[in-house]
Design a protein around this motif. Structure first.
Motif, PDB file in Angstrom:
ATOM      1  N   MET A   1       0.479  -1.457   0.064  1.00 45.27           N
ATOM      2  CA  MET A   1      -0.049   0.021   0.169  1.00 45.27           C
ATOM      3  C   MET A   1       0.859   1.379   0.308  1.00 45.27           C
ATOM      4  SD  MET A   1      -2.676   1.349   2.896  1.00 45.27           S
ATOM      5  CE  MET A   1      -4.195   0.592   2.178  1.00 45.27           C
ATOM      6  N   TYR A  82      -3.820   6.646  -1.585  1.00 41.95           N
ATOM      7  CA  TYR A  82      -4.129   6.433  -0.615  1.00 41.95           C
ATOM      8  C   TYR A  82      -3.423   8.041   0.239  1.00 41.95           C
ATOM      9  CZ  TYR A  82      -6.042   1.904  -1.540  1.00 41.95           C
ATOM     10  OH  TYR A  82      -6.579   1.345  -1.985  1.00 41.95           O
ATOM     11  N   THR A 102      -8.204  -1.049   8.018  1.00 35.54           N
ATOM     12  CA  THR A 102      -8.659  -2.249   7.814  1.00 35.54           C
ATOM     13  C   THR A 102     -10.180  -1.539   7.127  1.00 35.54           C
ATOM     14  OG1 THR A 102     -10.050  -1.477   9.951  1.00 35.54           O
ATOM     15  CG2 THR A 102      -8.524  -3.302   9.476  1.00 35.54           C
ATOM     16  N   ASP A 105     -10.760  -0.960   1.862  1.00 34.96           N
ATOM     17  CA  ASP A 105     -11.403  -1.518   0.954  1.00 34.96           C
ATOM     18  C   ASP A 105     -12.776  -1.534   1.311  1.00 34.96           C
ATOM     19  OD1 ASP A 105      -9.055  -2.177   0.285  1.00 34.96           O
ATOM     20  OD2 ASP A 105      -8.624  -4.022   1.629  1.00 34.96           O
ATOM     21  N   ASP A 106     -13.361  -1.025   1.585  1.00 34.81           N
ATOM     22  CA  ASP A 106     -14.873  -0.889   1.312  1.00 34.81           C
ATOM     23  C   ASP A 106     -15.675   0.443   1.573  1.00 34.81           C
ATOM     24  OD1 ASP A 106     -15.150  -4.103   1.393  1.00 34.81           O
ATOM     25  OD2 ASP A 106     -14.554  -3.845   3.921  1.00 34.81           O
ATOM     26  N   ASP A 108     -14.422   4.455   0.664  1.00 35.17           N
ATOM     27  CA  ASP A 108     -13.804   5.780  -0.477  1.00 35.17           C
ATOM     28  C   ASP A 108     -12.947   6.537   0.665  1.00 35.17           C
ATOM     29  OD1 ASP A 108     -14.505   5.279  -2.698  1.00 35.17           O
ATOM     30  OD2 ASP A 108     -16.643   6.345  -2.315  1.00 35.17           O
ATOM     31  N   LYS A 154      -9.584   7.758  -0.501  1.00 34.70           N
ATOM     32  CA  LYS A 154      -8.903   7.445  -1.736  1.00 34.70           C
ATOM     33  C   LYS A 154      -7.987   8.097  -2.832  1.00 34.70           C
ATOM     34  CE  LYS A 154     -10.936   2.953  -1.805  1.00 34.70           C
ATOM     35  NZ  LYS A 154     -12.180   1.998  -2.230  1.00 34.70           N
TER      36      LYS A 154
END
Length: 301
Positions: A1, A82, A102, A105-106, A108, A154
């Motif tokens: 990342m 990010y 954590t 990913d789900d 924005d 993001k």
């Protein structure tokens, strides 16, 4: 990342090293991270402390342009997938970053909000809550009570924020205006690690006015409605006085009440002119098209 952390700084010389160490402790080796400090014209040795850090980028303004300009300048320098925005005073706890990662990913945006205001003056807390309530009633955006600038975003979110190029910026409103799916993380209020806050009550009041004027024209409607109401009242008052004089031949009397009414109407007029002036002032400043900040030095290639 690939992660970049944007940190606006104003007179934070006693917090820079401690902040950097805490960030280094919470981020593991799998993350390629970089801190971008924005020195907002500090009067102390903030810049000197930043320069002591080997793995840090920095921007230093020619003077104090304000936190909003520092946020914009820092985000503009980012290129990572990010981006985290946070303060250097450790009121934005670095310990939350692993949890934030954590969820990214789900979502924005992974943002934070304080659920308590422990350590703040009660009068400041009271007016802060009233501001959020008024703002949400007046504007089309929904501000979350206790929301911090501390958030993980993001790349597409950062790019969208940067597209809003106005000089008069209110980041909390901008983050809500651009939208995107947001995960909120709640935490207890944490007091500054070192030093005193640079935000006085008056500065916070002006900042709240900035937010209201930037994201709603409701005050203009309110002043218009007040003007219409008092015009109607004045019309019927004049009609009543004329009729009473014709019937009873009673001359108009009551100097104190007349002066009181004049002062009331004059105050409302000045209030309405002041509201209009706020919007005209913002338009005037925007049309000048001056830069949001001037960089004195940095260590970017």
């Amino acid at each position: 990342m690939n992660l970049e952390i944007v940190v606006p700084c104003y007179n934070e010389e006693r917090n820079i090293l401690r902040f950097y160490i805490e960030i280094d402790n919470v981020l593991n080796d799998d993350i390629d991270w970089q801190i971008i400090f924005v020195n907002d014209g500090s009067d102390d040795d903030t810049l000197a402390e930043i320069k002591k850090l080997e793995n840090a980028k920095y921007i230093s303004f020619s003077r104090n342009f304000g936190k909003e300009a520092a946020i914009y300048a820092g985000l503009k320098k980012t290129t990572a997938e990010y981006v985290i925005l946070m303060d250097a005073d450790l009121q934005d706890p670095p310990s939350l970053i692993p949890e934030m990662l954590t969820y990214i990913d789900d979502y924005d945006i992974v943002a934070t909000r304080r659920v308590t205001r422990t350590g703040e003056p009660k009068i400041r807390s009271f007016f802060a809550r009233r501001f959020y309530s008024i703002m949400n009633r007046m504007s089309d955006i929904e501000l979350v009570d206790g929301a911090r600038d501390f958030r993980l975003m993001k790349r597409n979110v950062v790019d969208s924020v940067l597209e809003l190029n106005e000089i008069n910026r209110f980041s909390k409103g901008i983050f809500q205006w651009v939208g995107f799916d947001t995960k909120w993380i709640e935490y207890e209020n944490i007091e500054r690690a070192e030093g005193e806050t640079s935000w006085s009550f008056w500065q916070l009041f002006k900042y709240s006015i900035e937010g209201i004027v930037s994201f709603t024209v409701a005050p203009l409607y309110i002043s218009t409605i007040i003007g219409i109401i008092f015009s109607i009242i004045s019309f019927f008052s004049i009609l009543f006085i004329v009729i009473r004089t014709l019937i009873f031949g009673d001359p108009v009397s009551g100097w104190p009440s007349t002066i009181s009414i004049i002062l009331l109407i004059g105050g409302i007029q000045l209030f309405s002119i002041g509201v209009l002036g706020q919007y005209l002032a913002k338009t005037y400043i925007e049309t000048k098209n001056r830069p949001k900040y001037i960089i004195k030095e940095d260590n970017f290639n």
